[in-house]
Design an enzyme around this catalytic site. Structure first.
Site, PDB file in Angstrom:
ATOM      1  N   TYR A 185       0.840  -1.210   0.000  1.00  0.00           N
ATOM      2  CA  TYR A 185       0.000   0.000   0.000  1.00  0.00           C
ATOM      3  C   TYR A 185       0.867   1.248   0.000  1.00  0.00           C
ATOM      4  CZ  TYR A 185      -4.983  -0.924   0.396  1.00  0.00           C
ATOM      5  OH  TYR A 185      -6.282  -1.221   0.126  1.00  0.00           O
ATOM      6  N   GLU A 225      -0.502   4.860  -0.429  1.00  0.00           N
ATOM      7  CA  GLU A 225      -1.294   6.083  -0.633  1.00  0.00           C
ATOM      8  C   GLU A 225      -0.428   7.332  -0.492  1.00  0.00           C
ATOM      9  OE1 GLU A 225      -2.632   3.532   1.079  1.00  0.00           O
ATOM     10  OE2 GLU A 225      -4.841   3.643   1.030  1.00  0.00           O
ATOM     11  N   ASP A 280      -7.160  13.293 -25.032  1.00  0.00           N
ATOM     12  CA  ASP A 280      -7.151  11.889 -24.607  1.00  0.00           C
ATOM     13  C   ASP A 280      -6.490  11.101 -25.745  1.00  0.00           C
ATOM     14  OD1 ASP A 280      -7.645   9.232 -24.183  1.00  0.00           O
ATOM     15  OD2 ASP A 280      -9.730   9.490 -23.553  1.00  0.00           O
ATOM     16  N   THR A 310      -4.122   5.717 -21.813  1.00  0.00           N
ATOM     17  CA  THR A 310      -3.893   4.422 -21.195  1.00  0.00           C
ATOM     18  C   THR A 310      -2.444   4.056 -21.520  1.00  0.00           C
ATOM     19  OG1 THR A 310      -4.781   3.428 -23.201  1.00  0.00           O
ATOM     20  CG2 THR A 310      -6.248   3.540 -21.307  1.00  0.00           C
ATOM     21  N   LYS A 360      -2.047   0.408 -24.945  1.00  0.00           N
ATOM     22  CA  LYS A 360      -2.417   0.280 -26.370  1.00  0.00           C
ATOM     23  C   LYS A 360      -1.133   0.388 -27.203  1.00  0.00           C
ATOM     24  CE  LYS A 360      -7.180   1.862 -25.683  1.00  0.00           C
ATOM     25  NZ  LYS A 360      -7.378   2.665 -24.462  1.00  0.00           N
ATOM     26  N   ARG A 372      -1.910  -2.736 -18.482  1.00  0.00           N
ATOM     27  CA  ARG A 372      -3.193  -2.040 -18.515  1.00  0.00           C
ATOM     28  C   ARG A 372      -3.197  -0.988 -17.412  1.00  0.00           C
ATOM     29  NH1 ARG A 372      -5.811  -4.941 -21.994  1.00  0.00           N
ATOM     30  NH2 ARG A 372      -7.548  -3.513 -21.985  1.00  0.00           N
TER      31      ARG A 372
HETATM   32  N1  DSN Z   1     -11.842   0.013 -25.003  1.00  0.00           N
HETATM   33  C1  DSN Z   1     -10.925   0.939 -25.610  1.00  0.00           C
HETATM   34  C2  DSN Z   1     -10.842   0.748 -27.093  1.00  0.00           C
HETATM   35  O1  DSN Z   1     -10.911  -0.372 -27.502  1.00  0.00           O
HETATM   36  O2  DSN Z   1     -10.667   1.705 -27.820  1.00  0.00           O
HETATM   37  C3  DSN Z   1     -11.200   2.341 -25.249  1.00  0.00           C
HETATM   38  O3  DSN Z   1     -11.266   2.447 -23.878  1.00  0.00           O
END
Ligand code: DSN
Length: 451
Positions: A46, A48, A211, A238, A241, A247
Site C-alpha cells: 500500500y 497512498e 485523450d 492508457t 495500447k 493495462r
Molecule cells: N476500449 C478501448 C478501445 O478499444 O478503444 C477504449 O477504452
C-alpha cells in the site's frame, strides 16, 4: 492447493494468443519484463500518497537509489518511492511533460480525475460523440461523469468522416466549455491540434485536454504530433495500447509542479497539482504499485531507439493493410488511415453487419471488433462497421508484405461465412502462420534483456 481451473484458463488464453492474430487496435502484446514487473511483489504494498517530486531530471541511477523523506501515509516506501519516481521521470521525458501522474488505474479513471480537478458540477465539457468515434468517458449519457457535468458533444462531418473545425468552433463559442477535449477510439486520421488549440484559446479559462489513449505510442515514437507542442495543458492516456505497457492510465500535464499536500489556487498553471490531488485522495485510494513498476519498464522500452522503428512500422503496416482491404472492396471511413487504425463499413461493402464479421473472423483466429461508423443507422450490437489496427501484429513481427494475406483471409472469411469447411481451412492457415511469430514474452532472453 493448486488452482488448476484458473491456471488452465491462463494457459488456454496463452494458446489463443499464440495461435491467432490480434487486430483490435487498442490491444498489444507486452514484453516479458513488463509481465514480470506486473506479477511482482509490489502487488503486496500500500502506498497512498506520492513520492517526493524533486530532482526528477537527475540521472536514473540516482533516482533508483536515493533516499528521500517519506511523504506517504504508510511506512516501508523505500522501493515504491524509487519505482514511482522512475516511472514519473520516464513519462515526462517521453512526452515532454512538466509532470506525470502514473497512478490512474485506467484511462477512464484518468479522464474522470481531470474532470474532477478542473470542473464544478454542471460545468460544460465539449468532446467527441461516442457514435462518431469518441469514448464513453467523453460524456456518453450512461456514464457517471455525464450525470455530474454538462457534456456537449461534437460530431464528425458525415461526408468526410473527419473533424469539422468550423462547427466545433461555433459550438464552443456558444457553449463556453471549461474543457475542450480531443480524443477518440475510432478515428483513423490525425487531428489538427493547432486548430483545436486556437478554438480553446478563444474561451476564457478553457482547459485543452487531449485523450491520446489510442496514439500515445505513436506520439512517444515520434510518428504522430504531440498536443503539448500546440499549447495543450493535459494529455491523458492508457498505457497498454500503442504504448505497449501494462493495462493502466497516465495523466501528463504542463504547468507548475507543486506539493500535493497543499491545496493550490484553481489556475491553469497549477493544473499538475490540482490533478495530483484529484487522483489521490480525490478519486482513488492506494496506487497499484506492481502496475506502476510495469509502467516504468514500458516507458523505458519506449525511450529506446527501437521503439521509434516500431511506431513507424505500425503506421506503415496500417497504410498497407488499408490499401489491401480497399483492393478487396472494403469501404473505409475517411478513405484510409494515417495512424494505427482502420474503420471499415462492412454493411455498405458487403451487406453484412459488423457483429457477424467480428464473429466469423474470430472463428478463423483474427480478432477485431464491431464498431459504429459516423451517422450509423444500425444498433450498437449490429453496427455497420468493424475496427481493426496494427499495433499488436507489428509487435509480433509482421511487416507490410504480410498485410495482403490478412486482407485476403478477411475477404474469404466474409464471403464464406456460411461455409464451415472453408472457415476451418482458413483457421488452420491463420494458426500455422501465427505460430511463426512468437509472442514477445515467449522469446528466449527477453526477461533478462539479453536478446
Ligand atoms: N476500449 C478501448 C478501445 O478499444 O478503444 C477504449 O477504452
Amino acid at each position: 492447493m493448486f488452482d488448476q481451473k484458473v491456471f488452465e484458463l491462463i494457459d488456454n488464453e496463452m494458446k489463443r494468443q499464440r495461435g491467432g492474430l490480434e487486430l483490435i487496435p487498442s490491444e498489444n502484446y507486452v514484453s516479458a519484463q513488463v509481465l514480470s514487473a506486473m506479477g511482482s511483489v509490489f502487488t503486496n504494498k500500500y502506498s497512498e500518497g506520492y513520492p517526493n517530486f524533486s530532482d526528477l531530471d537527475s540521472d536514473e541511477s540516482m533516482i533508483a537509489t536515493e533516499i528521500l523523506p517519506n511523504h506517504r501515509y504508510y511506512g516501508g516506501q523505500t522501493n515504491t518511492d524509487r519505482v514511482e519516481r522512475l516511472a514519473i521521470a520516464r513519462a515526462r521525458k517521453l512526452f515532454g511533460a512538466d509532470h506525470a501522474n502514473v497512478q490512474p488505474h485506467s484511462g477512464a479513471q484518468a479522464n474522470n480525475a481531470v474532470y474532477n480537478a478542473w470542473l464544478k458540477p454542471g460545468d460544460t465539457v465539449l468532446g467527441l460523440d461516442l457514435g462518431y468515434g469518441g469514448h464513453l468517458t467523453h460524456g456518453a449519457p450512461v456514464t457517471q461523469s455525464a450525470q455530474i457535468y454538462n457534456f456537449v458533444r461534437y460530431k464528425m462531418d458525415p461526408t468526410t468522416g473527419e473533424f469539422d473545425y468550423d462547427e466545433i468552433e461555433k459550438i464552443a463559442i456558444k457553449e463556453q466549455p471549461k474543457i475542450l477535449l480531443v480524443g477518440y477510439s475510432a478515428y483513423s486520421r490525425i487531428p489538427d491540434f493547432a486548430k483545436f488549440a486556437a478554438i480553446g484559446k478563444k474561451i476564457p479559462g478553457c482547459l485543452l485536454m487531449a485523450d491520446m489513449a489510442h496514439v500515445a505510442g505513436l506520439i512517444a515514437g515520434g510518428v504522430h504530433p504531440n498536443p503539448f507542442d500546440f499549447g495543450f495543458h493535459v494529455i491523458t492516456t492508457t498505457t497498454h495500447k500503442t504504448l505497449r505497457g501494462p493495462r493502466g492510465g497516465l495523466i501528463l500535464s504542463r504547468g507548475v509542479v507543486g506539493n500535493p499536500l497543499k491545496k493550490p489556487a484553481k489556475t491553469l498553471a497549477n493544473i499538475p497539482t490540482l490533478i495530483d490531488r484529484s487522483v489521490f485522495p480525490g478519486t482513488q485510494g492506494g496506487p497499484l504499485m506492481h502496475v506502476i513498476a510495469a509502467k516504468a519498464v514500458a516507458f523505458h522500452e519506449a525511450l529506446q531507439p527501437e521503439f521509434k522503428k516500431y511506431a513507424a512500422q505500425i503506421v506503415a503496416n496500417a497504410a498497407e493493410l488499408a490499401e489491401q482491404l480497399k483492393k478487396r472492396d472494403f469501404k473505409l471511413v475517411t478513405g484510409g488511415t494515417d495512424n494505427h487504425l482502420i474503420l471499415t463499413d462492412v454493411m455498405s461493402s458487403f451487406g453484412v453487419h459488423g457483429g457477424i464479421v467480428e464473429e466469423v473472423l474470430d472463428r478463423i483466429g483474427l480478432t477485431l471488433n464491431k464498431n459504429a461508423i459516423p451517422d450509423d443507422t444500425q444498433p450498437p450490437f449490429r453496427p455497420s462497421g468493424i475496427r481493426l489496427g496494427t499495433p499488436a501484429i507489428t509487435t509480433r513481427g509482421l511487416r507490410e508484405k504480410d498485410m495482403e494475406q490478412i486482407a485476403e483471409w478477411m475477404k474469404l472469411a466474409i464471403d464464406n461465412r456460411d461455409n464451415p469447411s472453408v472457415l476451418e481451412k482458413l483457421r488452420q492457415e491463420v494458426q500455422e502462420f501465427s505460430q511463426q511469430f512468437p509472442l514477445p514474452s515467449d522469446k528466449q532472453g527477453e526477461k533478462d534483456g539479453s536478446n
